[in-house]
Motif scaffolding. Structure first.
Motif, PDB file in Angstrom:
ATOM      1  N   PHE A   1       0.862  -1.172   0.000  1.00 48.45           N
ATOM      2  CA  PHE A   1       0.000   0.000   0.000  1.00 48.45           C
ATOM      3  C   PHE A   1       0.909   1.236   0.000  1.00 48.45           C
ATOM      4  O   PHE A   1       1.907   1.275   0.709  1.00 48.45           O
ATOM      5  N   ARG A   2       0.541   2.223  -0.774  1.00 46.77           N
ATOM      6  CA  ARG A   2       1.340   3.446  -0.842  1.00 46.77           C
ATOM      7  C   ARG A   2       0.957   4.388   0.298  1.00 46.77           C
ATOM      8  O   ARG A   2      -0.209   4.680   0.513  1.00 46.77           O
ATOM      9  N   LEU A   3       1.946   4.824   1.048  1.00 43.50           N
ATOM     10  CA  LEU A   3       1.753   5.825   2.098  1.00 43.50           C
ATOM     11  C   LEU A   3       2.819   6.887   1.888  1.00 43.50           C
ATOM     12  O   LEU A   3       3.987   6.682   2.228  1.00 43.50           O
TER      13      LEU A   3
ATOM     14  N   VAL B   1      -3.339  -3.150  -5.286  1.00 43.29           N
ATOM     15  CA  VAL B   1      -2.166  -3.350  -4.430  1.00 43.29           C
ATOM     16  C   VAL B   1      -2.579  -4.181  -3.217  1.00 43.29           C
ATOM     17  O   VAL B   1      -3.726  -4.128  -2.770  1.00 43.29           O
TER      18      VAL B   1
ATOM     19  N   ALA C   1      -2.709   3.980  -9.831  1.00 42.80           N
ATOM     20  CA  ALA C   1      -1.977   2.708  -9.802  1.00 42.80           C
ATOM     21  C   ALA C   1      -2.523   1.811 -10.916  1.00 42.80           C
ATOM     22  O   ALA C   1      -3.741   1.647 -11.040  1.00 42.80           O
TER      23      ALA C   1
ATOM     24  N   MET D   1      -6.090   2.856   7.309  1.00 41.54           N
ATOM     25  CA  MET D   1      -5.475   2.327   6.084  1.00 41.54           C
ATOM     26  C   MET D   1      -5.972   0.925   5.736  1.00 41.54           C
ATOM     27  O   MET D   1      -6.058   0.558   4.559  1.00 41.54           O
TER      28      MET D   1
ATOM     29  N   SER E   1     -10.433  -2.559   3.841  1.00 47.31           N
ATOM     30  CA  SER E   1      -9.957  -3.741   3.128  1.00 47.31           C
ATOM     31  C   SER E   1     -10.183  -5.008   3.946  1.00 47.31           C
ATOM     32  O   SER E   1     -10.528  -6.058   3.396  1.00 47.31           O
TER      33      SER E   1
ATOM     34  N   TYR F   1      -6.284  -6.146   0.076  1.00 45.60           N
ATOM     35  CA  TYR F   1      -5.948  -5.374  -1.125  1.00 45.60           C
ATOM     36  C   TYR F   1      -6.827  -4.134  -1.216  1.00 45.60           C
ATOM     37  O   TYR F   1      -7.833  -4.002  -0.526  1.00 45.60           O
ATOM     38  N   ARG F   2      -6.411  -3.224  -2.073  1.00 42.46           N
ATOM     39  CA  ARG F   2      -7.194  -2.017  -2.326  1.00 42.46           C
ATOM     40  C   ARG F   2      -6.820  -1.464  -3.689  1.00 42.46           C
ATOM     41  O   ARG F   2      -5.861  -1.916  -4.329  1.00 42.46           O
ATOM     42  N   PHE F   3      -7.582  -0.477  -4.127  1.00 43.91           N
ATOM     43  CA  PHE F   3      -7.301   0.221  -5.383  1.00 43.91           C
ATOM     44  C   PHE F   3      -6.804   1.619  -5.032  1.00 43.91           C
ATOM     45  O   PHE F   3      -7.384   2.291  -4.183  1.00 43.91           O
ATOM     46  N   GLU F   4      -5.736   2.032  -5.691  1.00 39.00           N
ATOM     47  CA  GLU F   4      -5.159   3.342  -5.420  1.00 39.00           C
ATOM     48  C   GLU F   4      -5.198   4.206  -6.680  1.00 39.00           C
ATOM     49  O   GLU F   4      -5.015   3.693  -7.795  1.00 39.00           O
ATOM     50  N   PRO F   5      -5.428   5.507  -6.513  1.00 41.65           N
ATOM     51  CA  PRO F   5      -5.458   6.402  -7.675  1.00 41.65           C
ATOM     52  C   PRO F   5      -4.158   6.309  -8.471  1.00 41.65           C
ATOM     53  O   PRO F   5      -3.069   6.278  -7.899  1.00 41.65           O
TER      54      PRO F   5
END
Length: 198
Positions: free
Chosen positions: A67-69, A143, A139, A87, A91, A133-137
């Motif tokens: 995950f992007r932080l 992720v 990406a 965060m 999820s 998992y999740r979806f990131e702008p």
């Protein structure tokens, strides 16, 4: 902790190799040059991941680890606190996944020159790591992060954390969002075998 895991290149468990090949071929439908990395998988790498599709059926996807932080990747999530952290909370409730692997790595920092060791469940040719998992702008892929728990058994001499490892018969249950994930965190982890990684 899980900061590296291993995927065989050719000589490995048939079930694991079949999963990897299926994931790679599915991705190549739209990206003909795509090659799924084998060997040592690190945060930031792509990996084959099991997760529910839109019809709630378990399917294979290619996802990126971490995950992007801000400028760093969060590649592990503590099972004890995931439900209370912004965060991971959504999820854990709605987007659980499973990461197939042959083994994972940890370093022995008690030595003057830290040595890398490989760990895997005793008597099993492969394992399944519990993840989110999740979806990131912006990406290109979903992720994922690997859930961890307090270390027990042989790995406790190397690190105070270990991945949450699922049994094969637990996979559909883990992916069922209606089931409280605490059930899996409270279970006794499998006994691990280990060896130095040359």
């Amino acid at each position: 902790m899980c900061g590296r895991f291993w995927i065989p290149e050719a000589d490995g468990p048939e079930e694991l190799l079949a999963l990897l090949n299926r994931a790679e071929l599915a991705r190549r439908v739209r990206h003909p040059d795509f090659v799924l990395k084998r060997g040592e998988i690190c945060p930031g790498d792509n990996a084959a991941v099991l997760a529910p599709n839109r019809n709630r059926q378990t399917s294979l996807f290619i996802m990126r680890w971490g995950f992007r932080l801000e400028k760093r990747l969060v590649f592990n999530a503590r099972s004890e606190t995931a439900s209370s952290r912004a965060m991971f909370r959504e999820s854990l409730r709605d987007r659980r996944c499973v990461i197939p692997a042959a083994s994972f790595f940890e370093w022995d920092h008690r030595l003057k020159k830290p040595a890398k060791f490989r760990f895997w469940p005793e008597g099993r040719p492969m394992m399944y790591l519990a993840g989110l998992y999740r979806f990131e702008p912006d990406a290109p892929l979903p992720v994922f992060t690997v859930l961890t728990r307090p270390a027990e058994g042989v790995i406790a001499d190397f690190h105070d954390r270990m991945p949450v490892i699922l049994r094969e018969e637990q996979l559909d249950l883990w992916l069922d969002q209606g089931l409280n994930p605490q059930f899996f965190f409270d279970e006794q982890p499998p006994s691990l075998a280990s060896q130095p990684d040359d």
